[in-house]
Design a protein around this motif. Structure first.
Motif, mmCIF file in Angstrom:
data_model
loop_
_atom_site.group_PDB
_atom_site.id
_atom_site.type_symbol
_atom_site.label_atom_id
_atom_site.label_comp_id
_atom_site.label_asym_id
_atom_site.label_seq_id
_atom_site.Cartn_x
_atom_site.Cartn_y
_atom_site.Cartn_z
ATOM 1 N N ASN A 1 -5.343 0.884 3.734
ATOM 2 C CA ASN A 1 -4.625 1.525 2.635
ATOM 3 C C ASN A 1 -5.559 1.835 1.470
ATOM 4 O OD1 ASN A 1 -1.763 1.952 3.181
ATOM 5 N ND2 ASN A 1 -1.666 -0.244 3.510
ATOM 6 N N SER A 2 -6.536 0.966 1.229
ATOM 7 C CA SER A 2 -7.509 1.225 0.177
ATOM 8 C C SER A 2 -8.300 2.488 0.485
ATOM 9 C CB SER A 2 -8.463 0.032 0.038
ATOM 10 O OG SER A 2 -9.444 0.292 -0.933
ATOM 11 N N LYS B 1 2.337 1.812 -3.400
ATOM 12 C CA LYS B 1 1.354 2.368 -4.320
ATOM 13 C C LYS B 1 1.211 3.880 -4.088
ATOM 14 C CE LYS B 1 -1.137 -0.159 -6.364
ATOM 15 N NZ LYS B 1 -1.106 -0.831 -7.675
ATOM 16 N N GLY C 1 0.810 -1.208 0.000
ATOM 17 C CA GLY C 1 0.000 0.000 0.000
ATOM 18 C C GLY C 1 0.844 1.258 0.000
ATOM 19 N N LEU D 1 -4.668 -3.994 -2.028
ATOM 20 C CA LEU D 1 -4.495 -3.160 -0.844
ATOM 21 C C LEU D 1 -5.376 -3.658 0.292
ATOM 22 C CD1 LEU D 1 -4.384 0.485 -2.253
ATOM 23 C CD2 LEU D 1 -2.529 -1.160 -1.973
#
Length: 322
Positions: free
Chosen positions: A167-168, A139, A136, A163
């Motif tokens: 984190n998403s 990203k 995450g 993720l």
């Protein structure tokens, strides 16, 4: 504006895009969804200038992307599905490396790097090696790197894939803030829920083509009007089915216990008339409503997999009045 006109792209014998046409207006948060292999990543990499089409035209801000791709790349930030971290670099070193690639330097750029890392929640990780970051965090770092040039267009290929929930959520908040800043964002996903509450516009892809596109609300309204009607009743199932079969707007009938699911192509007035005919014939209707529209429904309809949505219903011919 981003524009595809009659674009074809193949990899060997596999056709990735087949007479592909798409228009994305400035300021849109555009969701490009479809199953794996639909051609979403090909669209993104064409826009990023990493590959060229076999045929057709791609225009960015009314300029042909093929002729002026070097100039246009400065307007585009690209976050690939795979983060592609460079080992043995720390977070600040990673950002500095790409700043140099973009011919960016000086105190102003350093402050921008700090600002971007703060925006994605990585400012305190500046001296940590990039390959020790979580997926995450990697990203988020890719997103910060893509924003170094303050691009007009931001291309995100499957940004939420893999993720964890926290984190998403964080990544989605950052993307939403980017949209509020006026950037045009294109985000791909095969997870429909990733798109539904983020994007203003949507394009649904299948087999290298756009099968439906438009504003989010318009697409949902369209699928609402074509979704099945669910009718629940106390008894009288067999006579109800006979009434439904005689109605010209009813295209299919399926039964589960005391519920009937009908494929119905008609207006709200047609719905009212159908309900009235059931009540007038003495059918004890408990509820009568359209199945709620959602992107799962749209996707199944447009990619030929609608039958998955009614597998819990029995065929009409299996009906027996109890």
């Amino acid at each position: 504006m981003l524009l595809f006109e009659n674009v074809y792209k193949s990899y060997g014998h596999r056709q990735a895009l087949d007479n592909f046409n798409l228009r994305i207006h400035d300021g849109a948060m555009f969701g490009l969804i479809g199953p794996n292999g639909a051609g979403k990543t090909t669209v993104i990499t064409l826009l990023a200038g990493l590959i060229l089409p076999d045929q057709g035209t791609i225009r960015i801000d009314d300029m042909d992307a093929g002729d002026r791709i070097r100039r246009l790349r400065k307007r585009i930030g690209y976050v690939p599905a795979e983060s592609g971290m460079i080992p043995n670099l720390k977070v600040f070193e990673y950002m500095s490396f790409f700043a140099n690639c973009y011919d960016l330097s000086g105190a102003k750029v350093y402050r921008r790097m700090q600002q971007l890392l703060d925006t994605v929640g990585l400012l305190d990780r500046g001296n940590q090696y990039v390959d020790t970051l979580s997926p995450g965090q990697q990203k988020k770092l890719s997103l910060a790197r893509a924003l170094l040039q303050d691009p007009k267009y931001l291309l995100l290929d499957e940004p939420l894939a893999g993720l964890d929930p926290q984190n998403s959520y964080d990544f989605r908040q950052v993307i939403a803030n980017m949209a509020d800043s006026g950037k045009t964002i294109v985000i791909t996903s095969h997870v429909l829920s990733d798109i539904a509450d983020l994007c203003t516009d949507v394009g649904i892809m299948d087999k290298g083509k756009i099968v439906l596109e438009g504003e989010m609300d318009t697409v949902l309204e369209e699928v609402n009007q074509s979704n099945p009607i669910i009718i629940s009743m106390e008894s009288g199932m067999a006579p109800a089915v006979r009434i439904l079969r005689d109605n010209p707007c009813v295209k299919s009938v399926s039964i589960r216990n005391r519920e009937v699911l009908i494929g119905f192509n008609g207006t709200s007035d047609d719905e009212t008339a159908l309900l009235r005919s059931l009540v007038e014939k003495g059918i004890p209707v408990r509820s009568f409503h359209r199945e709620k529209g959602n992107f799962e429904a749209v996707f199944m309809k447009l990619t030929g997999n609608e039958e998955r949505r009614v597998t819990s219903y029995e065929a009409e011919s299996d009906l027996s009045e109890g």
